[in-house]
Write a protein that holds these residues in place. Structure first.
Motif, PDB file in Angstrom:
ATOM      1  N   GLY A  76       0.697  -1.130   0.051  1.00  0.00           N
ATOM      2  CA  GLY A  76      -0.063  -0.117   0.036  1.00  0.00           C
ATOM      3  C   GLY A  76       0.861   1.243   0.174  1.00  0.00           C
ATOM      4  O   GLY A  76       1.968   1.324  -0.368  1.00  0.00           O
ATOM      5  N   ALA A  77       0.163   2.313   0.333  1.00  0.00           N
ATOM      6  CA  ALA A  77       0.643   3.772   0.218  1.00  0.00           C
ATOM      7  C   ALA A  77       1.886   3.978   1.084  1.00  0.00           C
ATOM      8  O   ALA A  77       2.632   4.808   0.987  1.00  0.00           O
ATOM      9  CB  ALA A  77      -0.201   4.627   0.402  1.00  0.00           C
ATOM     10  N   PHE A 108       7.887   3.479   4.848  1.00  0.00           N
ATOM     11  CA  PHE A 108       8.749   2.317   5.519  1.00  0.00           C
ATOM     12  C   PHE A 108      10.021   2.157   5.161  1.00  0.00           C
ATOM     13  O   PHE A 108      10.967   2.171   6.092  1.00  0.00           O
ATOM     14  CB  PHE A 108       7.864   1.029   5.393  1.00  0.00           C
ATOM     15  CG  PHE A 108       8.474  -0.076   6.276  1.00  0.00           C
ATOM     16  CD1 PHE A 108       7.905  -0.137   7.677  1.00  0.00           C
ATOM     17  CD2 PHE A 108       9.476  -1.105   5.860  1.00  0.00           C
ATOM     18  CE1 PHE A 108       8.496  -1.126   8.514  1.00  0.00           C
ATOM     19  CE2 PHE A 108       9.906  -1.643   6.684  1.00  0.00           C
ATOM     20  CZ  PHE A 108       9.482  -1.881   7.888  1.00  0.00           C
ATOM     21  N   HIS A 109      10.329   1.869   3.651  1.00  0.00           N
ATOM     22  CA  HIS A 109      11.655   1.558   3.086  1.00  0.00           C
ATOM     23  C   HIS A 109      12.572   2.773   3.517  1.00  0.00           C
ATOM     24  O   HIS A 109      13.696   2.661   3.762  1.00  0.00           O
ATOM     25  CB  HIS A 109      11.488   1.168   2.067  1.00  0.00           C
ATOM     26  CG  HIS A 109      10.755  -0.276   1.827  1.00  0.00           C
ATOM     27  ND1 HIS A 109      11.396  -1.400   2.466  1.00  0.00           N
ATOM     28  CD2 HIS A 109       9.741  -0.792   1.165  1.00  0.00           C
ATOM     29  CE1 HIS A 109      10.562  -2.642   2.041  1.00  0.00           C
ATOM     30  NE2 HIS A 109       9.451  -2.013   1.456  1.00  0.00           N
ATOM     31  N   PHE A 110      11.925   3.906   3.149  1.00  0.00           N
ATOM     32  CA  PHE A 110      12.897   5.182   3.414  1.00  0.00           C
ATOM     33  C   PHE A 110      13.338   5.437   4.809  1.00  0.00           C
ATOM     34  O   PHE A 110      14.525   5.567   5.310  1.00  0.00           O
ATOM     35  CB  PHE A 110      12.160   6.471   3.196  1.00  0.00           C
ATOM     36  CG  PHE A 110      12.780   7.510   3.253  1.00  0.00           C
ATOM     37  CD1 PHE A 110      13.874   8.154   2.486  1.00  0.00           C
ATOM     38  CD2 PHE A 110      12.508   8.415   4.373  1.00  0.00           C
ATOM     39  CE1 PHE A 110      14.596   9.369   2.584  1.00  0.00           C
ATOM     40  CE2 PHE A 110      13.247   9.487   4.764  1.00  0.00           C
ATOM     41  CZ  PHE A 110      14.191  10.089   3.727  1.00  0.00           C
ATOM     42  N   ALA A 111      12.311   5.030   6.039  1.00  0.00           N
ATOM     43  CA  ALA A 111      12.852   5.086   7.146  1.00  0.00           C
ATOM     44  C   ALA A 111      13.847   4.177   7.691  1.00  0.00           C
ATOM     45  O   ALA A 111      14.721   4.295   8.565  1.00  0.00           O
ATOM     46  CB  ALA A 111      11.321   5.079   8.043  1.00  0.00           C
ATOM     47  N   ALA A 112      13.801   2.821   7.178  1.00  0.00           N
ATOM     48  CA  ALA A 112      14.522   1.730   7.448  1.00  0.00           C
ATOM     49  C   ALA A 112      15.918   1.871   6.854  1.00  0.00           C
ATOM     50  O   ALA A 112      16.790   1.748   7.524  1.00  0.00           O
ATOM     51  CB  ALA A 112      13.794   0.504   6.953  1.00  0.00           C
ATOM     52  N   ALA A 113      15.963   2.484   5.485  1.00  0.00           N
ATOM     53  CA  ALA A 113      17.178   2.857   5.013  1.00  0.00           C
ATOM     54  C   ALA A 113      17.974   3.861   5.639  1.00  0.00           C
ATOM     55  O   ALA A 113      19.153   3.742   5.937  1.00  0.00           O
ATOM     56  CB  ALA A 113      16.910   3.138   3.519  1.00  0.00           C
ATOM     57  N   LYS A 114      17.287   4.906   6.286  1.00  0.00           N
ATOM     58  CA  LYS A 114      17.870   6.110   6.816  1.00  0.00           C
ATOM     59  C   LYS A 114      18.337   5.504   8.345  1.00  0.00           C
ATOM     60  O   LYS A 114      19.415   5.834   8.859  1.00  0.00           O
ATOM     61  CB  LYS A 114      16.896   6.988   7.138  1.00  0.00           C
ATOM     62  CG  LYS A 114      16.561   8.095   6.034  1.00  0.00           C
ATOM     63  CD  LYS A 114      17.821   9.055   5.691  1.00  0.00           C
ATOM     64  CE  LYS A 114      17.671   9.819   4.511  1.00  0.00           C
ATOM     65  NZ  LYS A 114      18.389  10.562   4.250  1.00  0.00           N
ATOM     66  N   ALA A 115      17.580   4.540   8.922  1.00  0.00           N
ATOM     67  CA  ALA A 115      18.074   3.728  10.242  1.00  0.00           C
ATOM     68  C   ALA A 115      19.327   3.106  10.272  1.00  0.00           C
ATOM     69  O   ALA A 115      19.884   2.822  11.052  1.00  0.00           O
ATOM     70  CB  ALA A 115      17.035   3.485  10.909  1.00  0.00           C
ATOM     71  N   THR A 116      19.488   2.509   8.683  1.00  0.00           N
ATOM     72  CA  THR A 116      20.434   1.609   8.766  1.00  0.00           C
ATOM     73  C   THR A 116      21.567   2.192   7.837  1.00  0.00           C
ATOM     74  O   THR A 116      22.396   1.384   7.088  1.00  0.00           O
ATOM     75  CB  THR A 116      20.099   0.163   8.095  1.00  0.00           C
ATOM     76  OG1 THR A 116      19.282   0.402   7.062  1.00  0.00           O
ATOM     77  CG2 THR A 116      19.114  -0.626   9.146  1.00  0.00           C
ATOM     78  N   GLY A 117      21.701   3.513   7.708  1.00  0.00           N
ATOM     79  CA  GLY A 117      22.595   4.177   6.602  1.00  0.00           C
ATOM     80  C   GLY A 117      24.078   3.870   6.867  1.00  0.00           C
ATOM     81  O   GLY A 117      24.482   3.813   8.121  1.00  0.00           O
ATOM     82  N   ALA A 147      17.141   7.993  13.527  1.00  0.00           N
ATOM     83  CA  ALA A 147      15.989   7.377  14.042  1.00  0.00           C
ATOM     84  C   ALA A 147      15.000   8.068  13.271  1.00  0.00           C
ATOM     85  O   ALA A 147      15.120   9.153  12.990  1.00  0.00           O
ATOM     86  CB  ALA A 147      15.914   7.660  15.574  1.00  0.00           C
ATOM     87  N   ARG A 148      13.929   7.232  13.194  1.00  0.00           N
ATOM     88  CA  ARG A 148      12.688   7.964  12.262  1.00  0.00           C
ATOM     89  C   ARG A 148      11.570   7.364  12.852  1.00  0.00           C
ATOM     90  O   ARG A 148      11.590   6.464  13.820  1.00  0.00           O
ATOM     91  CB  ARG A 148      12.920   7.276  10.830  1.00  0.00           C
ATOM     92  CG  ARG A 148      14.239   8.000  10.012  1.00  0.00           C
ATOM     93  CD  ARG A 148      13.580   9.232   9.256  1.00  0.00           C
ATOM     94  NE  ARG A 148      14.674  10.158   8.839  1.00  0.00           N
ATOM     95  CZ  ARG A 148      15.046  11.189   8.205  1.00  0.00           C
ATOM     96  NH1 ARG A 148      13.641  11.558   7.904  1.00  0.00           N
ATOM     97  NH2 ARG A 148      15.743  11.588   7.970  1.00  0.00           N
ATOM     98  N   ALA A 149      10.525   7.655  12.379  1.00  0.00           N
ATOM     99  CA  ALA A 149       9.132   7.104  12.745  1.00  0.00           C
ATOM    100  C   ALA A 149       8.245   7.238  11.522  1.00  0.00           C
ATOM    101  O   ALA A 149       8.344   8.122  10.673  1.00  0.00           O
ATOM    102  CB  ALA A 149       8.687   7.979  13.816  1.00  0.00           C
ATOM    103  N   MET A 150       7.288   6.420  11.514  1.00  0.00           N
ATOM    104  CA  MET A 150       6.098   6.590  10.330  1.00  0.00           C
ATOM    105  C   MET A 150       4.850   5.986  11.100  1.00  0.00           C
ATOM    106  O   MET A 150       4.835   5.056  12.022  1.00  0.00           O
ATOM    107  CB  MET A 150       6.431   5.913   9.489  1.00  0.00           C
ATOM    108  CG  MET A 150       6.468   4.385   9.405  1.00  0.00           C
ATOM    109  SD  MET A 150       6.416   3.444   7.601  1.00  0.00           S
ATOM    110  CE  MET A 150       4.666   3.651   7.222  1.00  0.00           C
TER     111      MET A 150
END
Length: 363
Positions: A224-225, A230-239, A245-248
């Motif tokens: 979905g939308a 989600f993938h942006f937040a996960a990529a930022k957190a594992t850069g 740290a992120r949230a969605m």
């Protein structure tokens, strides 16, 4: 400068009370000042000293509500501007006339005069960070301002996540054996989105949430939308260069078994132990909390006769005006029934409500 903090030093304090309580002292040492304080400003202007270097004086802060130039300038317009010198807003003469300075700081021989402030925002209110120097030390330099501004984003995300966990009554996320505790859905991913570990609540969430799925390679997929977020937040957190740290948020929806899943916030916390990882902790603003969702049985979807009439009309492809004519209902009444259908079915649109109704045999 005695110590340099990394962003991981700050993030690790989100889950560890001892690290959080010592963080102000470490920030103070980094720029060689005697005092640093975190003040959480709750809605209604209640001020709570959550951590500070001079704990014996912290309980007195609420006594000076409205009297202290430092507290008076902890305003919303300073959120997002980074660290600022109080001397840009208050002269030394005004400070020395304040009740807090003359009746509190001097009386208790505290080493506080010059102040560097930082205002940040969370879902539960504002957070103020105050750095203090003694009177003879001189005002904060541009170099000291720059050192603190390096930490602004990390400190902001630290407070956001920590307050999310406090709302959900989560104090620890792992047991002594490093297994994840079961107070909230918690899971860990690597930089490729592969699931490394999860607790029981996360496993149930994956099974029930229509937007979350684990493929045969144990990679988490989001439908979905919210997929890109989600993938942006996960990529930022594992850069590789700097993790963040992120949230969605995931909107309220209906589970695969029919029960309502409340609106969730997924908090992404970078981890440093053994490679690039992210810990994801699900929290909710729902007054009943997450446990009520997990404890609740499959909900029966109870529609009124008029709601069923409106639903059948939408399934037949009728427009709102056609429905109103056929059912002899005004447009606002049709809209009210439509809103009730979306709410009861956990849908964002009428098309989604129709799909859920067909899936659950409501027609």
């Amino acid at each position: 400068m005695l110590e340099s903090l990394s962003h991981h030093d700050i993030y690790e304090a989100a889950l560890d009370d001892e690290l959080f309580n010592t963080l102000p002292n470490r920030l103070a040492r980094e720029i060689d000042v005697p005092s640093t304080i975190f003040i959480w400003l709750h809605p209604g202007d209640y001020r709570e000293i959550s951590a500070g270097t001079q704990a014996e004086a912290n309980l007195d802060y609420n006594s000076f509500e409205g009297h202290d130039p430092w507290l008076a300038h902890g305003t919303d317009d300073k959120i997002g501007m980074g660290a600022f010198r109080l001397s840009n807003y208050v002269t030394p003469q005004e400070l020395e006339k304040s009740e807090m300075y003359s009746e509190f700081i001097k009386k208790n021989r505290l080493d506080r005069y010059w102040c560097l402030g930082l205002m940040q925002s969370t879902r539960d209110g504002r957070v103020a960070t105050a750095f203090h120097k003694g009177k003879t030390a001189g005002d904060f330099t541009d170099t000291e301002l720059g050192l603190i501004n390096r930490h602004v984003e990390d400190l902001g995300r630290l407070h956001v996540i920590r307050r999310e966990l406090h709302r959900a009554s989560i104090r620890k996320i792992a047991a002594a054996d490093r297994s994840l505790l079961d107070d909230a859905p918690i899971f860990e991913l690597d930089q490729q989105g592969r699931l490394l570990q999860m607790n029981g609540k996360a496993e149930r969430l994956f099974r029930l949430h229509p937007l979350l799925a684990i493929d045969s390679k144990r990679t988490l997929r989001v439908r979905g939308a919210g997929k890109n977020a989600f993938h942006f937040a996960a990529a930022k957190a594992t850069g590789a260069r700097k993790s963040e740290a992120r949230a969605m948020d995931l909107a309220q929806t209906r589970a695969t078994d029919g029960r309502i899943i409340p609106k969730l916030r997924l908090n992404f916390l970078p981890r440093t132990d053994g490679g690039r990882k992210v810990l994801v902790i699900a929290t909710t603003e729902c007054a009943d909390g997450m446990q009520n969702f997990f404890d609740s049985p499959q909900e029966k979807i109870m529609l009124t006769l008029r709601e069923r009439d409106v639903l059948h009309g939408f399934i037949r492809g009728l427009r709102r005006d056609q429905l109103g004519h056929d059912l002899n209902l005004a447009m606002p009444t049709i809209d009210l029934h439509s809103a009730n259908l979306r709410r009861k079915l956990g849908a964002r649109t009428i098309a989604e409500a129709v799909a859920i109704a067909l899936k659950h045999g409501l027609v």
